[in-house]
Design a protein around this motif. Structure first.
Motif, PDB file in Angstrom:
ATOM      1  N   ARG A  40     109.965  99.691  43.452  1.00  0.00           N
ATOM      2  CA  ARG A  40     109.035 100.767  42.716  1.00  0.00           C
ATOM      3  C   ARG A  40     107.919  99.974  42.090  1.00  0.00           C
ATOM      4  N   PHE A  41     108.221  98.857  41.506  1.00  0.00           N
ATOM      5  CA  PHE A  41     107.232  97.861  41.036  1.00  0.00           C
ATOM      6  C   PHE A  41     106.128  97.485  42.097  1.00  0.00           C
ATOM      7  N   LEU A  42     106.780  97.051  43.150  1.00  0.00           N
ATOM      8  CA  LEU A  42     105.924  96.656  44.287  1.00  0.00           C
ATOM      9  C   LEU A  42     104.929  97.840  44.702  1.00  0.00           C
ATOM     10  N   ALA A  43     105.522  98.962  44.550  1.00  0.00           N
ATOM     11  CA  ALA A  43     104.742  99.868  45.281  1.00  0.00           C
ATOM     12  C   ALA A  43     103.805 100.707  44.193  1.00  0.00           C
ATOM     13  N   GLU A  44     103.998 100.577  42.911  1.00  0.00           N
ATOM     14  CA  GLU A  44     103.281 101.203  41.822  1.00  0.00           C
ATOM     15  C   GLU A  44     102.113 100.086  41.424  1.00  0.00           C
ATOM     16  N   GLN A  45     102.569  98.612  41.364  1.00  0.00           N
ATOM     17  CA  GLN A  45     101.594  97.813  40.863  1.00  0.00           C
ATOM     18  C   GLN A  45     101.158  96.607  41.767  1.00  0.00           C
ATOM     19  N   VAL A  46     102.138  96.228  42.371  1.00  0.00           N
ATOM     20  CA  VAL A  46     101.692  94.794  43.502  1.00  0.00           C
ATOM     21  C   VAL A  46     100.913  95.009  44.363  1.00  0.00           C
ATOM     22  N   PHE A  47     101.347  96.212  45.342  1.00  0.00           N
ATOM     23  CA  PHE A  47     100.732  96.484  46.282  1.00  0.00           C
ATOM     24  C   PHE A  47      99.284  97.198  46.142  1.00  0.00           C
ATOM     25  N   PRO A  48      99.222  98.151  45.314  1.00  0.00           N
ATOM     26  CA  PRO A  48      98.067  98.711  45.023  1.00  0.00           C
ATOM     27  C   PRO A  48      96.872  97.896  44.530  1.00  0.00           C
ATOM     28  N   ALA A  49      97.271  96.829  43.940  1.00  0.00           N
ATOM     29  CA  ALA A  49      96.694  95.690  43.018  1.00  0.00           C
ATOM     30  C   ALA A  49      95.904  94.823  44.224  1.00  0.00           C
ATOM     31  N   TYR A  50      97.011  94.404  45.396  1.00  0.00           N
ATOM     32  CA  TYR A  50      96.517  93.608  46.201  1.00  0.00           C
ATOM     33  C   TYR A  50      95.595  94.420  47.327  1.00  0.00           C
ATOM     34  N   MET A  55     109.147  98.400  54.563  1.00  0.00           N
ATOM     35  CA  MET A  55     109.007  99.902  54.524  1.00  0.00           C
ATOM     36  C   MET A  55     108.188 100.347  53.436  1.00  0.00           C
ATOM     37  N   THR A  56     108.341  99.606  52.261  1.00  0.00           N
ATOM     38  CA  THR A  56     107.714  99.920  50.790  1.00  0.00           C
ATOM     39  C   THR A  56     106.313  99.299  51.108  1.00  0.00           C
ATOM     40  N   ALA A  57     105.786  98.232  51.909  1.00  0.00           N
ATOM     41  CA  ALA A  57     104.713  97.816  51.860  1.00  0.00           C
ATOM     42  C   ALA A  57     103.972  98.763  52.836  1.00  0.00           C
ATOM     43  N   ARG A  58     104.567  99.266  53.879  1.00  0.00           N
ATOM     44  CA  ARG A  58     103.621 100.007  54.940  1.00  0.00           C
ATOM     45  C   ARG A  58     103.545 101.559  54.214  1.00  0.00           C
ATOM     46  N   GLU A  59     104.441 101.935  53.494  1.00  0.00           N
ATOM     47  CA  GLU A  59     104.202 103.217  52.653  1.00  0.00           C
ATOM     48  C   GLU A  59     102.898 103.164  51.904  1.00  0.00           C
ATOM     49  N   ALA A  60     102.909 101.897  51.132  1.00  0.00           N
ATOM     50  CA  ALA A  60     101.688 101.684  50.239  1.00  0.00           C
ATOM     51  C   ALA A  60     100.473 101.351  50.968  1.00  0.00           C
ATOM     52  N   MET A  61     100.612 100.748  52.000  1.00  0.00           N
ATOM     53  CA  MET A  61      99.310 100.103  52.814  1.00  0.00           C
ATOM     54  C   MET A  61      99.399 100.484  53.988  1.00  0.00           C
ATOM     55  N   PRO A  62      99.171 101.751  54.692  1.00  0.00           N
ATOM     56  CA  PRO A  62      99.612 102.331  55.822  1.00  0.00           C
ATOM     57  C   PRO A  62      98.681 101.765  57.081  1.00  0.00           C
ATOM     58  N   SER A  63      97.591 101.306  56.542  1.00  0.00           N
ATOM     59  CA  SER A  63      96.637 100.819  57.531  1.00  0.00           C
ATOM     60  C   SER A  63      96.868  99.367  57.944  1.00  0.00           C
ATOM     61  N   PHE A  64      97.772  98.573  57.193  1.00  0.00           N
ATOM     62  CA  PHE A  64      98.127  97.146  57.332  1.00  0.00           C
ATOM     63  C   PHE A  64      99.095  97.016  58.334  1.00  0.00           C
ATOM     64  N   ASN A  65      99.030  95.881  59.271  1.00  0.00           N
ATOM     65  CA  ASN A  65      99.957  95.571  60.261  1.00  0.00           C
ATOM     66  C   ASN A  65     100.480  94.444  60.022  1.00  0.00           C
ATOM     67  N   GLU A  66     100.903  93.619  61.204  1.00  0.00           N
ATOM     68  CA  GLU A  66     101.700  92.415  61.122  1.00  0.00           C
ATOM     69  C   GLU A  66     100.757  91.141  60.721  1.00  0.00           C
ATOM     70  N   GLN A  67      99.399  91.549  60.766  1.00  0.00           N
ATOM     71  CA  GLN A  67      98.322  90.468  60.587  1.00  0.00           C
ATOM     72  C   GLN A  67      98.188  90.388  59.055  1.00  0.00           C
ATOM     73  N   GLU A  84     103.082  77.804  53.635  1.00  0.00           N
ATOM     74  CA  GLU A  84     102.315  78.845  53.004  1.00  0.00           C
ATOM     75  C   GLU A  84     102.808  79.260  51.703  1.00  0.00           C
ATOM     76  N   LYS A  85     102.156  79.268  50.524  1.00  0.00           N
ATOM     77  CA  LYS A  85     102.793  80.016  49.411  1.00  0.00           C
ATOM     78  C   LYS A  85     102.931  81.528  49.663  1.00  0.00           C
ATOM     79  N   PHE A  86     104.006  82.068  48.837  1.00  0.00           N
ATOM     80  CA  PHE A  86     104.117  83.330  48.689  1.00  0.00           C
ATOM     81  C   PHE A  86     103.661  84.172  47.614  1.00  0.00           C
ATOM     82  N   ASP A  87     103.368  85.546  47.913  1.00  0.00           N
ATOM     83  CA  ASP A  87     103.065  86.606  46.826  1.00  0.00           C
ATOM     84  C   ASP A  87     104.012  87.063  46.309  1.00  0.00           C
TER      85      ASP A  87
END
Length: 279
Positions: A86-96, A124-136, A212-215
């Motif tokens: 929920r934290f990722l979906a509601e805060q991290v991914f929208p901000a990104y 799944m959480t990332a795709r739901e929050a950012m549906p246009s994003f892919n493996e790139q 590479e570093k991680f988010d």
């Protein structure tokens, strides 16, 4: 088949040296139970004989790997400890998503991936929050020390019981129903699998191979198996591979003490990296 105190001490020290797992005295029955199959496999009568096999007669490390697979605990579920997702979906991914200066791709690491439920939940959480994003745009590294569970994770196949924690809408969107010999199972669709890359990694390995570093890093229900010195070293190394303002998720029974200069609390068992230099 019983294990003596001396045999247990030998194996406990060997396991700690190679995995970081700290086994207390009351884990003797667990070690006896989990390694008894390896003794039977090799036709060995005593745990001391198995120790000799590991130390003196395993040049390729094949039995070491089998021992690690036998001794590790692999409890996991889809969307376990849901407040992290929920934290990722509601805060991290929208901000990104809204950041015009964001670094691409978004990198996440499931550091104790087990059979893959955590990594696929992240995907799944990332795709739901950012549906246009892919493996790139989204890269999820999923690692574990156990080669058996990694093999199962990479297959993306789960029983319906294992998948019961996935909301029905997500199950339909991201999984295929098994047919014929796979009836009663589901398999992750190629779109979901393309976001996750499974690799073997021992967290004691130094240096780690990641460049590479991680988010976001999920290192949940790992520290509970390590002693304090190993925990402290791991915190330091995790901070070193997190981007400034990146997030570290720990298990609900794990806590971070003495690292306030490096991490700040951002939620229940959620810590944000301050980005300060580690000395």
């Amino acid at each position: 088949m019983t294990i003596s105190d001396a045999e247990f001490r030998q194996l406990r020290e060997f396991i700690h040296a190679h995995t970081g797992i700290a086994l207390s005295e009351h884990k003797k029955a667990l070690v006896c139970s989990r390694l008894s199959k390896r003794l039977r496999h090799h036709g060995l009568p005593r745990y001391s004989d198995y120790y000799v096999l590991l130390v003196e007669n395993d040049p390729e490390g094949m039995e070491l790997m089998a021992m690690i697979n036998a001794i590790t605990t692999n409890k996991t579920d889809f969307f376990r400890e849901p407040h992290h997702f929920r934290f990722l979906a509601e805060q991290v991914f929208p901000a990104y998503k809204q950041n015009p200066h964001r670094e691409r791709p978004l990198r996440m690491w499931s550091a104790a991936a087990s059979t893959g439920e955590e990594a696929y939940s992240l995907a799944m959480t990332a795709r739901e929050a950012m549906p246009s994003f892919n493996e790139q745009d989204i890269r999820i590294l999923a690692t574990d020390i156990d080669t058996d569970v990694l093999s199962r994770a990479a297959s993306g196949i789960y029983t319906r019981a294992q998948a019961s924690q996935i909301p029905e809408a997500l199950l339909r969107r991201y999984f295929l129903k098994g047919q014929d010999g796979h009836a009663g199972e589901v398999m992750a669709k190629p779109l979901l699998k393309s976001l996750v890359h499974f690799h073997w990694l021992n967290l004691l390995e130094d240096p780690w191979p990641m460049q590479e570093k991680f988010d976001v890093i999920f290192c949940r229900n790992v520290l509970i198996y390590f002693d304090k010195p190993t925990q402290q070293k791991l915190f330091q190394r995790l901070a070193g591979v997190l981007r400034k303002d990146g997030y570290l998720m720990l298990g609900h029974s794990e806590a971070m003490h003495g690292w306030d200069n490096i991490f700040k609390p951002a939620g229940y068992s959620i810590y944000q990296c301050r980005g300060k230099k580690i000395t």
